[in-house]
Design an enzyme around this catalytic site. Structure first.
Site, PDB file in Angstrom:
ATOM      1  N   HIS A 369       0.824  -1.209   0.000  1.00  0.00           N
ATOM      2  CA  HIS A 369       0.000   0.000   0.000  1.00  0.00           C
ATOM      3  C   HIS A 369       0.860   1.262   0.000  1.00  0.00           C
ATOM      4  O   HIS A 369       0.532   2.246  -0.663  1.00  0.00           O
ATOM      5  CB  HIS A 369      -0.926  -0.021   1.213  1.00  0.00           C
ATOM      6  N   CYS A 682       4.629  -4.384 -25.264  1.00  0.00           N
ATOM      7  CA  CYS A 682       4.304  -3.545 -24.104  1.00  0.00           C
ATOM      8  C   CYS A 682       5.139  -3.868 -22.869  1.00  0.00           C
ATOM      9  O   CYS A 682       4.851  -3.360 -21.778  1.00  0.00           O
ATOM     10  CB  CYS A 682       2.815  -3.672 -23.755  1.00  0.00           C
TER      11      CYS A 682
END
Length: 755
Positions: A369, A682
């Site tokens: 987080h 990508c």
């Protein structure tokens, strides 16, 4: 749950311990009194305290019941004997017949052969085992869970005496490297790119719990409730900030808010208070227990969630102690590098981001987080820097090199000047790239190259227009799933995807469907242990097995597009049958949306990632079914060379610019051109100018890269002549070289290609 009888014993024992700890005498004398008191109160013939010494050796420091001459003479290595096993695993042990246990280690000098039963608990402070507390009995006594809990509570109180530095000098356990004023270079892992120079600010030194034993449990419960209420108020104030309106960092704090209401965690703290501990001692005990239990867990997501509890525990302790001296809210240096073992998402907001130049963590991962929040604040982060807190002092000069995952402590002038010069050159290059923003990515011989941006957060959308990217070639939809504690519903996903399309302002966006598993774990799924998770139950394999998850995501994407073009890409397709199955689910959702009267997209483009080499041998069957293909070079490299990207010994062993990889790329490019199917790359390969030059040379005309790579790649493109490169590259494909990188770099230098 403790019984009332055991609670009263625990409370009575804690009261007596408080008197001894506060009494006169040396630390050794007080420890001797403590073990005598514990033995008497717990009706044990023996109570012994082992203390950790340097080199992970446990020394018998005090005993009641064993031979006195064994004190300071008996030593056990961590993992040796039952005492060493308790220390190694940071968990209690209760045995009615200890001598029958295979780990029992006999020390004749102690005289313990006459004692059969043993109960021991680790003495823990923070996350470190400081010693072991043991009681023994002659009889084969079956210790109860309540007795184990009582001894753990006592050990927590005893930890303050052991950690005081009066028994064992604290410097004895500090690693030698880095204690002097010598410069150090430490290796870590890049959690967020960028480079920062500043001085070290150590994040919130441990808040010392000074009052351990409570007089009135009801008063302590009330104090705990008031501290929780204060934290919730702080969260509400944080949510009202302008920068918290949107983004996955808001989802992170929403998840954090749920931890403040976790009933199991709060109930354990309440039980600890009822044993006689103060509110702050109970918070510390429960947190230490939780950390010790989770120390052996390998699941990255679960380990990261422990840090959210740690953040909450620290914040509770701060409110309960009323001691803000150690808090982070004081004056920050103008350029600060924050250094921490780990840090919770809310704690990072305690610091002024304008003064933070970097974040250095002993732990952490890209999915933590705090990493998500740091990316939102554009703070360079280096994680997994082993023992950095033991090697750094407050206000030491520090360089946080997030680009290369390195930390320089007390760097000499030449290194510091090199970084300052490099940062200056970087700013100059950024200015050059900014001037190229509105110019086309076109080679010198007139070939147009599409340069798209990779994204995974709403915050990334601001770079779409700043960089001049042609669109978003890869939007990783899994990050919002990982930042929440429950599966986001259709409405939440629809709102997010609509915001992405709105902010793209008409530029194309390719949404990759949920790509989790492997090293990307969701908290609300419980995957089984796998020997090789990179090759296991992940990505499209999960969503095809759980089609409801895929249907909900596709439904949200269709609703978000509503009259606009929608591009959907399925990840990790290994065979055409998987793509067919995924398309069938998409067709069901398109029909459903029309049936309920929704506004369908103006067009739905369907594509696949090509990461699994097997798919390249089915292109004739695949290409008529798709509108576009995107090569994921990261996983493709891993699978093509059978190399574990997470293993530092071999992660760099094979080069993407090897003849085999380049031949593979050319084969796919030729087939896609034959079927008139759009092809892009990508992965990280597309974002490195030399690698991108090679991809263009084999016929790839679209690249999707991280935002910072757009300028360098466009600069390379505008200085390249493809028709000169192609024959040279073709001449190298039969080479036996390990890598073509040196020869291709020489070509670029000789032909003025700007890398």
């Amino acid at each position: 749950m403790l019984t009332s009888g055991t609670t009263s014993v625990s409370r009575r024992l804690l009261g007596r311990l408080r008197d001894v700890m506060a009494g006169a005498g040396t630390a050794q004398e007080r420890l001797d009194k403590v073990v005598t008191l514990i033995a008497a109160d717990m009706v044990a013939e023996v109570c012994s305290c082992y203390v950790m010494r340097a080199g992970e050796v446990l020394e018998l420091f005090s005993t009641e019941g064993l031979k006195s001459e064994s004190v300071h003479q008996t030593r056990l290595r961590v993992s040796e004997g039952l005492v060493g096993d308790i220390a190694a695993h940071a968990r209690p042990l209760a045995l009615a017949d200890a001598q029958a246990h295979p780990r029992f280690a006999y020390r004749p000098e102690t005289g313990e052969e006459i004692f059969h039963s043993l109960m021991g608990v680790p003495i823990i402070r923070g996350s470190r085992v400081l010693g072991v507390l043991v009681v023994q009995n002659r009889t084969m006594r079956h210790y109860t869970e309540e007795e184990v809990e009582t001894l753990e509570t006592v050990a927590m109180v005893l930890a303050e005496l052991v950690a005081s530095g009066d028994l064992v000098n604290r410097s004895e356990l500090v690693p030698v490297d880095g204690n002097a004023v010598l410069p150090l270079r430490l290796e870590g892992v890049r959690l967020n790119a960028g480079v920062g120079l500043g001085v070290a600010v150590l994040h919130r030194p441990r808040i010392t719990v000074r009052r351990l034993v409570a007089e009135d449990p009801d008063i302590e419960i009330d104090r705990l409730n008031r501290a929780l209420a204060a934290i919730k108020t702080e969260l509400e104030e944080l949510f009202s900030r302008p920068e918290m309106r949107d983004g996955e960092h808001r989802d992170v704090l929403e998840t954090y808010r749920m931890f403040t209401e976790d009933k199991g965690w709060l109930n354990r703290i309440g039980e600890a208070v009822r044993t006689g501990l103060t509110a702050e001692a109970a918070v510390q005990k429960v947190h230490d227990d939780t950390r010790a239990r989770m120390a052996t867990i390998t699941d990255n997501y679960l380990r990261e969630r422990l840090h959210d509890f740690e953040d909450l525990a620290n914040r509770l302790l701060q409110h309960l102690s009323g001691d803000d001296e150690d808090g982070p809210r004081g004056e920050l240096p103008e350029a600060a590098i924050l250094v921490a073992r780990n840090i919770g998402p809310m704690e990072l907001f305690d610091y002024d981001p304008k003064q933070l130049r970097g974040l250095v963590l002993e732990e952490g991962s890209t999915t933590s987080h705090v990493a998500i929040v740091a990316r939102a604040l554009d703070i360079p982060v280096v994680g997994r820097v082993k023992d950095v807190l033991d090697m750094i002092e407050p206000f030491d000069p520090v360089i946080c090199d997030g680009d290369n995952g390195q930390v320089f402590i007390r760097p000499p002038d030449d290194i510091r000047e090199s970084f300052i010069e490099a940062m200056s050159q970087r700013q100059q290059r950024l200015a050059i790239y900014a001037r190229l923003r509105d110019l086309p990515a076109e080679t010198r011989d007139g070939i147009r190259i599409g340069i798209f941006m990779n994204a995974g957060l709403l915050l990334d959308l601001q770079h779409l227009h700043e960089s001049g990217a042609d669109g978003i070639g890869l939007y990783r939809t899994e990050l919002p799933f990982m930042a929440r504690s429950a599966l986001p519903n259709v409405d939440a996903q629809t709102m997010l995807y609509r915001k992405i399309l709105d902010q793209a302002e008409g530029k194309p966006v390719v949404f990759r469907t949920l790509d989790v598993g492997g090293d990307k774990v969701l908290p609300y799924w419980n995957p089984s242990d796998e020997d090789n998770p990179a090759l296991g139950w992940r990505s499209i394999r999960i969503t095809l097995d759980r089609p409801a998850v895929m249907r909900q995501q596709l439904r949200a994407l269709l609703r978000a597009a509503a009259g606009r073009e929608l591009s959907v890409m399925f990840p990790m397709i290994a065979e055409v049958a998987e793509l067919v199955h995924a398309r069938e689910i998409l067709d069901i959702e398109i029909a459903r949306e029309k049936q309920v009267g929704g506004v369908p997209p103006s067009r739905v483009r369907v594509g696949t990632m090509l990461e699994v080499p097997a798919l390249a041998f089915q292109l004739d069957a695949l290409l008529p079914l798709v509108d576009f293909v995107s090569i994921g070079s990261n996983d493709l490299t891993q699978f093509l060379f059978a190399v574990d990207r997470g293993n530092p010994r071999i992660a760099e062993r094979y080069d993407p610019l090897s003849p085999s990889m380049i031949r593979f790329m050319r084969h796919v490019a030729d087939k896609c051109r034959e079927y008139n199917v759009h092809l892009s790359v990508c992965g990280e390969m597309a974002g490195r100018p030399l690698d991108a030059m090679t991809l263009i040379g084999v016929g790839i005309r679209s690249l999707s890269v991280a935002a910072p790579a757009i300028g360098p790649v466009k600069t390379m493109v505008r200085s390249l002549d493809v028709e000169v490169l192609k024959p040279y590259l073709h001449s190298l494909l039969d080479s036996r070289d390990h890598s073509l990188r040196p020869k291709l770099r020489s070509f670029a230098i000789d032909h003025g290609v700007l890398l």
